[in-house]
Design a protein around this motif. Structure first.
Motif, mmCIF file in Angstrom:
data_model
loop_
_atom_site.group_PDB
_atom_site.id
_atom_site.type_symbol
_atom_site.label_atom_id
_atom_site.label_comp_id
_atom_site.label_asym_id
_atom_site.label_seq_id
_atom_site.Cartn_x
_atom_site.Cartn_y
_atom_site.Cartn_z
ATOM 1 N N PHE A 1 -6.231 3.086 12.830
ATOM 2 C CA PHE A 1 -5.429 2.673 11.682
ATOM 3 C C PHE A 1 -5.842 3.463 10.445
ATOM 4 C CE2 PHE A 1 -6.605 -0.842 14.464
ATOM 5 C CZ PHE A 1 -5.361 -1.224 14.964
ATOM 6 N N LEU A 2 -4.898 3.634 9.548
ATOM 7 C CA LEU A 2 -5.164 4.194 8.234
ATOM 8 C C LEU A 2 -4.317 3.451 7.216
ATOM 9 C CD1 LEU A 2 -6.224 6.227 6.141
ATOM 10 C CD2 LEU A 2 -4.382 7.783 6.843
ATOM 11 N N VAL A 3 -4.971 2.963 6.162
ATOM 12 C CA VAL A 3 -4.255 2.352 5.042
ATOM 13 C C VAL A 3 -4.743 3.012 3.758
ATOM 14 C CG1 VAL A 3 -3.792 0.254 3.730
ATOM 15 C CG2 VAL A 3 -3.980 0.142 6.227
ATOM 16 N N VAL A 4 -3.821 3.585 3.026
ATOM 17 C CA VAL A 4 -4.098 4.107 1.690
ATOM 18 C C VAL A 4 -3.498 3.118 0.708
ATOM 19 C CG1 VAL A 4 -3.754 6.000 0.059
ATOM 20 C CG2 VAL A 4 -4.089 6.494 2.499
ATOM 21 N N GLY B 1 -8.239 6.502 -5.866
ATOM 22 C CA GLY B 1 -7.580 5.352 -5.280
ATOM 23 C C GLY B 1 -8.391 4.836 -4.104
ATOM 24 N N GLY B 2 -7.961 3.714 -3.532
ATOM 25 C CA GLY B 2 -8.677 3.114 -2.413
ATOM 26 C C GLY B 2 -7.967 3.329 -1.093
ATOM 27 N N ALA B 3 -8.745 3.512 -0.029
ATOM 28 C CA ALA B 3 -8.195 3.705 1.311
ATOM 29 C C ALA B 3 -9.231 3.261 2.332
ATOM 30 C CB ALA B 3 -7.826 5.169 1.539
ATOM 31 N N LYS B 4 -8.826 3.196 3.595
ATOM 32 C CA LYS B 4 -9.762 2.886 4.668
ATOM 33 C C LYS B 4 -9.157 3.304 5.998
ATOM 34 C CE LYS B 4 -13.892 0.980 4.872
ATOM 35 N NZ LYS B 4 -14.952 1.234 3.887
ATOM 36 N N GLY B 5 -10.028 3.723 6.916
ATOM 37 C CA GLY B 5 -9.610 4.016 8.273
ATOM 38 C C GLY B 5 -10.371 3.144 9.248
ATOM 39 N N GLY B 6 -9.779 2.889 10.408
ATOM 40 C CA GLY B 6 -10.449 2.076 11.413
ATOM 41 C C GLY B 6 -10.019 2.454 12.815
ATOM 42 N N ILE B 7 -10.945 2.330 13.761
ATOM 43 C CA ILE B 7 -10.669 2.615 15.170
ATOM 44 C C ILE B 7 -11.163 1.437 15.998
ATOM 45 C CG2 ILE B 7 -11.073 4.168 17.118
ATOM 46 C CD1 ILE B 7 -11.659 6.392 15.092
ATOM 47 N N ASP B 8 -10.303 0.926 16.860
ATOM 48 C CA ASP B 8 -10.632 -0.217 17.704
ATOM 49 C C ASP B 8 -11.368 0.268 18.953
ATOM 50 O OD1 ASP B 8 -10.795 -2.500 19.206
ATOM 51 O OD2 ASP B 8 -8.637 -2.781 19.454
ATOM 52 N N PRO C 1 0.819 -1.212 0.000
ATOM 53 C CA PRO C 1 0.000 0.000 0.000
ATOM 54 C C PRO C 1 0.857 1.267 0.000
ATOM 55 C CG PRO C 1 -0.050 -1.058 2.159
ATOM 56 C CD PRO C 1 0.634 -2.015 1.221
ATOM 57 N N PHE C 2 0.282 2.328 -0.504
ATOM 58 C CA PHE C 2 0.957 3.617 -0.527
ATOM 59 C C PHE C 2 1.302 4.086 0.891
ATOM 60 C CE2 PHE C 2 0.461 8.263 -0.157
ATOM 61 C CZ PHE C 2 1.446 8.700 -1.027
ATOM 62 N N LEU C 3 0.373 3.830 1.837
ATOM 63 C CA LEU C 3 0.574 4.268 3.224
ATOM 64 C C LEU C 3 -0.126 3.298 4.161
ATOM 65 C CD1 LEU C 3 1.365 6.600 5.318
ATOM 66 C CD2 LEU C 3 -0.973 7.417 4.980
ATOM 67 N N SER C 4 0.541 2.942 5.256
ATOM 68 C CA SER C 4 -0.063 2.094 6.278
ATOM 69 C C SER C 4 0.455 2.545 7.629
ATOM 70 C CB SER C 4 0.292 0.624 6.037
ATOM 71 O OG SER C 4 -0.214 -0.200 7.070
ATOM 72 N N LEU C 5 -0.458 2.920 8.532
ATOM 73 C CA LEU C 5 0.012 3.391 9.824
ATOM 74 C C LEU C 5 -0.928 2.986 10.954
ATOM 75 C CD1 LEU C 5 -1.765 6.114 10.810
ATOM 76 C CD2 LEU C 5 -0.467 7.156 8.966
ATOM 77 N N THR C 6 -0.360 2.874 12.126
ATOM 78 C CA THR C 6 -1.086 2.573 13.360
ATOM 79 C C THR C 6 -0.876 3.717 14.337
ATOM 80 O OG1 THR C 6 -0.803 0.184 13.069
ATOM 81 C CG2 THR C 6 -1.309 0.962 15.289
ATOM 82 N N TRP C 7 -1.972 4.177 14.919
ATOM 83 C CA TRP C 7 -1.950 5.298 15.868
ATOM 84 C C TRP C 7 -2.453 4.821 17.224
ATOM 85 C CZ3 TRP C 7 -6.792 7.303 17.684
ATOM 86 C CH2 TRP C 7 -6.704 8.444 18.482
ATOM 87 N N THR C 8 -1.790 5.238 18.279
ATOM 88 C CA THR C 8 -2.229 4.915 19.638
ATOM 89 C C THR C 8 -2.672 6.186 20.332
ATOM 90 O OG1 THR C 8 -0.677 3.059 19.766
ATOM 91 C CG2 THR C 8 -1.586 3.880 21.837
#
Length: 392
Positions: free
Chosen positions: A20-23, A71-78, A4-11
């Motif tokens: 999380f965010l993945v582009v 393009g495709g992307a998605k965000g998520g929060i646990d 992916p162009f971008l993949s990150l995890t935030w606390t």
């Protein structure tokens, strides 16, 4: 599988929860994909959803349309969206992601979040809009924003148009599959998991088309009636999370365990709630002929293989539930106006063509509709990228 162009995890520094965010990719420098909030959300889940968004965008590419797929992307929060800390967590997540949303990630409602909540939190986070990254691509930004705002204000029978177009698309995919198989609507029974935005609208459109919804499931369990449920009454008795007030049930309605919808005597199952619902074990209980993925990734890969081996067709999420995202862009770019009839007509025409294409390709290739849809997207992605480029 591309990186992916971008993949990150935030606390989150307040609660310790993760986001999380993945582009997956950019087209013209922009990506599209909603933001979900659910307990147990993972980076792997978000990455899979982002890849799916790239395919959904590509599948809706029409060379002559004003809307050019992103393009495709998605965000998520646990986090459970019902948690008292959920809204503050959402604001902090959006504040952290603000540079990406301003630059190349357009987002909106998804599982656990409604658009009004996303927009309110985005404003608190200092954003102009959750889709502001696409504004530089518009010929008339002010007119486009006004048109989208007007579209979100449209209601049909007391339900917002934005909540209905996705279900309209799911229903049209189901009807296309029935038409190809020569199965009459009046003889078709349906079981739906989830009576929120997508599941509720799908149940409404299928019922109005002449199908019989015999089971619906929410967080409290399954409501079933082999003679057919009164879907309009159940929709009117929902809370904000899609949970039905049991006081609205009729004498013939039965309350069953939460997973009873899987084994319902129905020709069509519509998982419209969470991901990974159907696995290699519980798929054995399914007697339906079709599964329409109104939710994202509800059928696990190993389950789909077993289902296909015994003649159950999975209508894949990248096709079936793609209308909501496409409707945003059809409206914003000006392919349709802020009008319910235009929205439904365009959705029906587009989803019928796309579903028919995927099913025809599957038959021709001797493969599953999902593999066929992926192949179609793979054919289109290089064309889109070559024509419009990765960046502006």
């Amino acid at each position: 599988m591309t990186t992916p162009f971008l993949s990150l995890t935030w606390t989150d520094h307040v609660t310790g929860r993760q986001g999380f965010l993945v582009v997956d990719r950019l087209v013209r420098g922009v990506s599209s994909g909603g933001l979900r909030m659910r307990p147990g959300c993972t980076l792997e889940e978000v990455a899979g959803l982002a890849r799916g968004m790239s395919m959904k965008e590509a599948l809706h590419y029409e060379p002559g349309a004003r809307y050019v797929p992103l393009g495709g992307a998605k965000g998520g929060i646990d986090c459970d969206p019902r948690d008292p800390e959920a809204y503050g967590l959402l604001v902090r997540y959006l504040r952290t992601m603000r540079p990406y949303i301003e630059s190349f990630w357009t987002t909106g409602e998804d599982l656990g979040l409604t658009q009004d909540v996303v927009e309110r939190a985005a404003a608190e986070a200092g954003l102009v809009s959750s889709v502001q990254a696409v504004y530089p691509l518009l010929d008339d930004e002010a007119g486009a924003r006004r048109r989208l705002a007007d579209a979100f204000a449209v209601e049909v029978d007391g339900i917002g148009l934005d909540e209905l177009v996705g279900g309209c698309g799911v229903a049209e995919s189901v009807l296309t599959a029935l038409d190809r198989a020569g199965v009459p609507y009046w003889r078709t029974r349906v079981a739906v998991q989830g009576l929120g935005t997508m599941g509720g609208a799908t149940a409404r459109f299928l019922t109005r088309a002449g199908l019989t919804v015999v089971a619906v499931a929410d967080i409290k369990g399954t409501i079933a009636n082999p003679a057919g449920l009164d879907i309009e009454s159940l929709l009117a008795a929902r809370d904000a999370y899609g949970t039905v007030d049991r006081a609205a049930l009729r004498p013939g309605d039965r309350e069953l365990p939460g997973d009873a919808w899987l084994a319902a005597e129905a020709e069509v199952l519509v998982p419209a709630a969470v991901s990974y619902t159907i696995d290699a074990v519980n798929q054995e209980r399914i007697t339906a002929r079709w599964i329409a993925e109104a939710a994202n990734m509800p059928v696990r890969h190993e389950a789909e293989e077993l289902l296909a081996a015994r003649g159950v067709t999975v209508l894949p999420d990248v096709v079936v539930n793609s209308a909501t995202n496409a409707w945003w862009w059809w409206t914003l770019f000006g392919d349709i106006g802020a009008d319910a009839d235009q929205a439904f007509d365009h959705t029906r025409r587009s989803m019928r063509a796309l579903t028919d294409l995927a099913l025809a390709r599957a038959e021709a290739d001797g493969t599953t509709p999902r593999a066929a849809a992926h192949a179609i997207a793979a054919d289109r992605l290089p064309v889109i990228t070559e024509r419009f480029g990765w960046h502006r």
